[in-house]
Design an enzyme around this catalytic site. Structure first.
Site, PDB file in Angstrom:
ATOM      1  N   LYS A 240       1.871  -8.657  -7.942  1.00  0.00           N
ATOM      2  CA  LYS A 240       2.683  -8.993  -8.879  1.00  0.00           C
ATOM      3  C   LYS A 240       3.293  -9.431 -10.163  1.00  0.00           C
ATOM      4  O   LYS A 240       3.217 -10.149  -9.649  1.00  0.00           O
ATOM      5  CB  LYS A 240       4.033  -8.073  -8.153  1.00  0.00           C
ATOM      6  N   ARG A 314       0.893   0.949   3.799  1.00  0.00           N
ATOM      7  CA  ARG A 314       0.451   1.824   4.905  1.00  0.00           C
ATOM      8  C   ARG A 314      -1.235   1.148   5.165  1.00  0.00           C
ATOM      9  O   ARG A 314      -1.356   2.304   6.405  1.00  0.00           O
ATOM     10  CB  ARG A 314       0.063   2.550   3.493  1.00  0.00           C
TER      11      ARG A 314
END
Length: 460
Positions: A240, A314
């Site tokens: 990021k 996830r």
């Protein structure tokens, strides 16, 4: 900090709740000096305003609280909580004017306004304490506020002090407080116990990954809560940028929220059997980090192509949900700060959720309105299933194109819930600007709506 109501036996200053324009009707029954004071201060009952009423000797004898109109109240919640930090220290009690159907929410808001994150710096919490209004369940509100305080503390704590080890300790403390059982599977034991995705996501971090498994209750329907416990998310090898990494201490907000909800359930002794599953990891960068293009095999045997290592939540939830479904619970709920797409869709104030059960959706929607914990149903849109099927593997963890990012993440998770009745929350977990009862920082979302809905959903 511990939420508290004022001692009901102690003297308390009365609070008179006045709607916008209702000040004259209230004042007409008051002594002339009070009427003159209200007029001189031009108090109108506008939402968010209040007026201290002095007696003839100048001592404070009452408070007027502006309650606005139904239209202005609809623009927010916990309206009386705005006064908590502004009033002088002491005990207060609602004397009149507060609608009975708002008493529970306003009393909870006052409790939540007493929260302050003081681990690193002394805070000055609101010192004006409210006596529990007539007709409210004070014990229930205290249990709810305690759970919310826990959630906020966990999210607000930076990753240096809230890594997987500290999250495990917080879960152990919670279990010990309520006599729950807890087991933790750590490091390479995750591979031995067939929890490979949790291991893969967390193996690059200094603190080894782990699955926290807490159980409580010995009778009643079974409820399994799974919370994403990514204690910090660098994005992995899909690193990021700095601005996007700034709030990643909150990426364990799903775990923090289910722990807060578990605190509420256990404190209230709901007649159910509870299981809490938290995959606790840090998604870091090192030579052992998993890579874009890797194909991983999950606990249930499905293969997953990794197209973005920043879509790691996830993955860890997939193994937890598979394990949870093996226990055939009556209801399984996952909570995660999963996608920026959900934030873009509904903003930071709504908790979006997914379910195939219309009755569950209706129960949550109605409960959310009752307890001022707004939620919004999103679609498990089955035609989008093809978007998470890359061809080279069973599933794609980050479909290209950017369409329906929250929906495709939820569909991905549904593949691991089996036939278990399943609801998923894709929450933000952060209050970006101060609001009544909600200081800037970590915040629980959806937990109070779930708590209120559970009795009807599970037949308690």
């Amino acid at each position: 900090m511990t939420p508290q109501f004022a001692d009901p036996t102690a003297p308390a200053l009365p609070i008179h709740v006045v709607e916008d324009g209702g000040q004259q009707a209230w004042a007409q029954d008051q002594p002339p000096h009070v009427q003159a004071w209200v007029a001189a201060n031009r108090f109108t009952g506008a939402l968010g305003t209040h007026l201290l009423i002095p007696g003839p000797d100048g001592a404070l004898v009452a408070v007027l609280a502006g309650y606005g109109t139904p239209a202005t109240r609809a623009r927010g919640r916990f309206h009386l909580a705005a006064m908590a930090a502004a009033l002088p220290e002491g005990a207060y009690a609602i004397a009149c004017g507060l609608p009975a159907d708002a008493a529970q929410t306003e009393a909870l808001g006052w409790l939540l306004a007493g929260y302050g994150f003081d681990r690193y710096k002394d805070q000055t919490p609101a010192k004006a304490r409210l006596a529990a209004p007539d007709g409210v369940d004070a014990d229930r509100l205290l249990a709810i506020a305690t759970g919310e305080y826990l959630t906020r503390d966990l999210i607000n704590t930076p990753a240096a002090d809230m890594g997987p080890e500290a999250l495990e300790q917080a879960a152990r403390d919670l279990a010990a407080q309520h006599g729950a059982d807890i087991t933790v599977t750590t490091g390479d034991d995750l591979l031995t116990q067939n929890l490979p995705l949790i291991h893969t996501v967390g193996r690059a971090a200094a603190q080894p990954p782990r699955l926290i498994d807490m159980t409580w209750g010995d009778a009643g329907p079974t409820l399994t809560l799974a919370g994403k416990g990514v204690c910090f998310d660098t994005g992995g090898l899909n690193l990021k940028p700095g601005a996007s990494m700034g709030l990643m201490k909150k990426d364990m907000g799903g775990a923090a929220t289910v722990m807060g909800l578990a605190q509420m359930i256990m404190a209230l002794k709901l007649p159910l059997r509870l299981r809490v599953l938290i995959p606790a990891v840090e998604n870091s960068v090192s030579a052992s980090a998993f890579r874009p293009g890797d194909i991983l095999t999950a606990r249930n045997g499905k293969t997953v192509e990794i197209n973005n290592t920043d879509a790691e939540g996830r993955l860890v939830l997939a193994d937890a949900l598979t394990l949870g479904a093996e226990g055939t619970p009556d209801l399984m709920i996952s909570m995660a700060t999963l996608t920026g797409a959900a934030r873009v869709a509904v903003g930071p104030d709504l908790a979006p959720f997914y379910t195939d059960d219309d009755a569950m959706a209706q129960a949550l929607t109605l409960a959310a309105a009752r307890v001022a914990d707004p939620v919004w149903r999103m679609p498990f849109h089955t035609p989008y299933e093809s978007m998470i099927e890359p061809g080279i593997a069973d599933l794609d963890n980050a479909p290209a194109g950017g369409f329906a990012g929250s929906i495709t993440a939820a569909l991905f998770l549904r593949r691991f819930a089996g036939d278990t009745p399943y609801t998923h929350f894709d929450i933000y977990g952060w209050q970006p600007a101060p609001a009544p009862a909600r200081p800037k920082g970590g915040v629980g979302m959806g937990a109070r709506a779930l708590l209120d809905a559970l009795p009807g959903v599970l037949g308690l």
